[in-house]
Design a protein around this motif. Sequence first.
Motif, mmCIF file in Angstrom:
data_model
loop_
_atom_site.group_PDB
_atom_site.id
_atom_site.type_symbol
_atom_site.label_atom_id
_atom_site.label_comp_id
_atom_site.label_asym_id
_atom_site.label_seq_id
_atom_site.Cartn_x
_atom_site.Cartn_y
_atom_site.Cartn_z
ATOM 1 N N ASN A 169 0.778 -1.234 0.000
ATOM 2 C CA ASN A 169 0.000 0.000 0.000
ATOM 3 C C ASN A 169 0.813 1.288 0.000
ATOM 4 O OD1 ASN A 169 -2.602 -1.413 0.300
ATOM 5 N ND2 ASN A 169 -1.818 -1.949 2.321
ATOM 6 N N PHE A 170 2.109 1.204 0.228
ATOM 7 C CA PHE A 170 2.922 2.415 0.334
ATOM 8 C C PHE A 170 4.096 2.379 -0.642
ATOM 9 C CE2 PHE A 170 0.598 2.199 4.276
ATOM 10 C CZ PHE A 170 0.240 3.518 4.513
ATOM 11 N N ASN A 187 8.348 7.938 6.927
ATOM 12 C CA ASN A 187 7.776 7.639 8.234
ATOM 13 C C ASN A 187 6.507 8.457 8.497
ATOM 14 O OD1 ASN A 187 9.188 7.502 11.637
ATOM 15 N ND2 ASN A 187 7.386 6.573 10.768
ATOM 16 N N HIS A 188 6.565 9.777 8.264
ATOM 17 C CA HIS A 188 5.410 10.624 8.559
ATOM 18 C C HIS A 188 4.230 10.296 7.651
ATOM 19 C CE1 HIS A 188 7.230 12.835 5.176
ATOM 20 N NE2 HIS A 188 6.039 13.354 4.984
ATOM 21 N N GLN A 189 4.496 9.891 6.407
ATOM 22 C CA GLN A 189 3.416 9.538 5.497
ATOM 23 C C GLN A 189 2.724 8.251 5.949
ATOM 24 O OE1 GLN A 189 5.947 9.511 2.008
ATOM 25 N NE2 GLN A 189 4.898 11.303 1.179
ATOM 26 N N TYR A 190 3.517 7.272 6.346
ATOM 27 C CA TYR A 190 2.967 5.991 6.772
ATOM 28 C C TYR A 190 2.057 6.179 7.993
ATOM 29 C CZ TYR A 190 2.753 1.120 8.294
ATOM 30 O OH TYR A 190 2.308 -0.122 8.673
ATOM 31 N N LEU A 191 2.539 6.891 8.995
ATOM 32 C CA LEU A 191 1.751 7.087 10.209
ATOM 33 C C LEU A 191 0.525 7.959 9.948
ATOM 34 C CD1 LEU A 191 4.627 7.647 12.806
ATOM 35 C CD2 LEU A 191 3.275 5.569 12.441
ATOM 36 N N GLY A 192 0.682 9.018 9.156
ATOM 37 C CA GLY A 192 -0.428 9.915 8.886
ATOM 38 C C GLY A 192 -1.539 9.254 8.089
ATOM 39 N N VAL A 193 -1.176 8.503 7.073
ATOM 40 C CA VAL A 193 -2.177 7.819 6.263
ATOM 41 C C VAL A 193 -2.918 6.782 7.086
ATOM 42 C CG1 VAL A 193 -2.464 6.183 4.358
ATOM 43 C CG2 VAL A 193 -1.088 8.238 4.030
ATOM 44 N N ASP A 194 -2.207 6.019 7.896
ATOM 45 C CA ASP A 194 -2.884 5.007 8.713
ATOM 46 C C ASP A 194 -3.787 5.643 9.767
ATOM 47 O OD1 ASP A 194 -2.035 2.839 7.330
ATOM 48 O OD2 ASP A 194 -0.654 2.076 8.838
ATOM 49 N N SER A 224 1.270 11.418 -0.366
ATOM 50 C CA SER A 224 0.481 10.944 0.776
ATOM 51 C C SER A 224 -0.977 10.755 0.379
ATOM 52 C CB SER A 224 0.575 11.935 1.943
ATOM 53 O OG SER A 224 1.893 12.052 2.425
ATOM 54 N N MET A 225 -1.509 11.675 -0.416
ATOM 55 C CA MET A 225 -2.885 11.553 -0.885
ATOM 56 C C MET A 225 -3.076 10.276 -1.699
ATOM 57 S SD MET A 225 -3.664 15.397 -2.225
ATOM 58 C CE MET A 225 -3.314 16.847 -1.227
ATOM 59 N N ILE A 226 -2.106 9.991 -2.562
ATOM 60 C CA ILE A 226 -2.206 8.792 -3.398
ATOM 61 C C ILE A 226 -2.130 7.538 -2.545
ATOM 62 C CG2 ILE A 226 -1.152 7.500 -5.285
ATOM 63 C CD1 ILE A 226 -0.098 10.175 -6.361
ATOM 64 N N PHE A 227 -1.181 7.492 -1.597
ATOM 65 C CA PHE A 227 -1.102 6.347 -0.691
ATOM 66 C C PHE A 227 -2.447 6.136 0.016
ATOM 67 C CE2 PHE A 227 3.704 7.150 -0.047
ATOM 68 C CZ PHE A 227 4.035 6.234 -1.030
ATOM 69 N N PHE A 228 -3.021 7.220 0.521
ATOM 70 C CA PHE A 228 -4.282 7.138 1.249
ATOM 71 C C PHE A 228 -5.390 6.592 0.358
ATOM 72 C CE2 PHE A 228 -8.326 9.340 2.250
ATOM 73 C CZ PHE A 228 -8.588 8.746 3.483
ATOM 74 N N ALA A 229 -5.555 7.189 -0.819
ATOM 75 C CA ALA A 229 -6.636 6.773 -1.716
ATOM 76 C C ALA A 229 -6.482 5.317 -2.128
ATOM 77 C CB ALA A 229 -6.662 7.684 -2.942
#
Length: 348
Positions: A169-170, A187-194, A224-229
């Motif tokens: 997913n990332f 790191n910040h993207q992984y934690l923020g998206v989750d 980050s938006m793409i990871f989230f979506a």
Amino acid sequence: MSMAAANREIYHLLKSGVRVPVPDPEGDGETVEVVRVIDWDNPYNNDFFLCSQFWVTGEMYTRRADLVGFVNGLPLVFIELKAAHRRLETAFTRNLRDYKDTIPQLFWPNGLIILSNGSQSRVGSVTAGWEHFAGWKRVGSEDEAGRVSLETMLRGVCEPARLLDLVENFSLFQEAPGGLIKLISKNHQYLGVDNALEALVNIRRREGKLGVFWHTQGSGKSVSMIFFAQKVLRKIPGNWTFVIVTDRQELDGQIYKNFVSTGVVTEGRAQAESSRHLRQLLSEDHRYVFTLIHKFRTEQGVPHPVLSERRDIIVITDEAHRSQYDILALNMRTALPSASFWPSPERR
């Protein structure tokens, strides 16, 4: 085929599965079954193995890697270790470059690369330059005190469930001016998206609010938006639509191009060209809609119409926070009364 292209092809097969013909048990013909090499939903159904001093022979040379992590026989993790007194960058400039030149086949299925000298550790992708290798200071929460250590790195990215989450997913492949590149989460993207995913699961209790994802400038907001979506689409049932809202034409175009370059957006005319076009897009069924917040305007004194009452619409705002408490934001929420909202300001 380049290393990045080979990596992308392998990851496409890992995520989608391989279709193979098998004998039909009820007849003389064949049926097609999807065979999956990795069980993404149940991490501990997979076999994890770490090999020390792993010898690999290429077309001309043989090299010995410090540590290689395997999942179901696939070398997904490469770890290069240096002595504590050595500069960490030499692990990249000397060792990793040599390995990629002499035994490139080891990196075709690679998920992530870790470089460490014990006191410093960084993680990156097969195409990342040194400047894009990053630390991993927190394991489970942004509230943790940041800790630079090899232990934090290993617990943060190599714990089985996190490793497969990062790989599935990332990880993104993006067409860039210099060729195809692979992006993996910081790191910040992984934690923020989750955190946002957890909020989405409890969205009714949260009254449609997914929280705020703080970014510094240049820290990968659109990625980050793409990871989230993409993780929402894979993990949470629903016919989701994502509305990406900004307040500048240049930013709207930049974010749209980033989505397109990663292959996430495939349909044409996903960008709203006018208020009328935006209303049309939001009243239809689209996966992604990109718009300026100004396109939610109406004639003075005229209330904005309700465009959709769907609960599976997620509005992601980037820098539109300067106007999100004004009449335009009110119009946006009137247009999409049941949507979930994920504001994403640029700076603290």
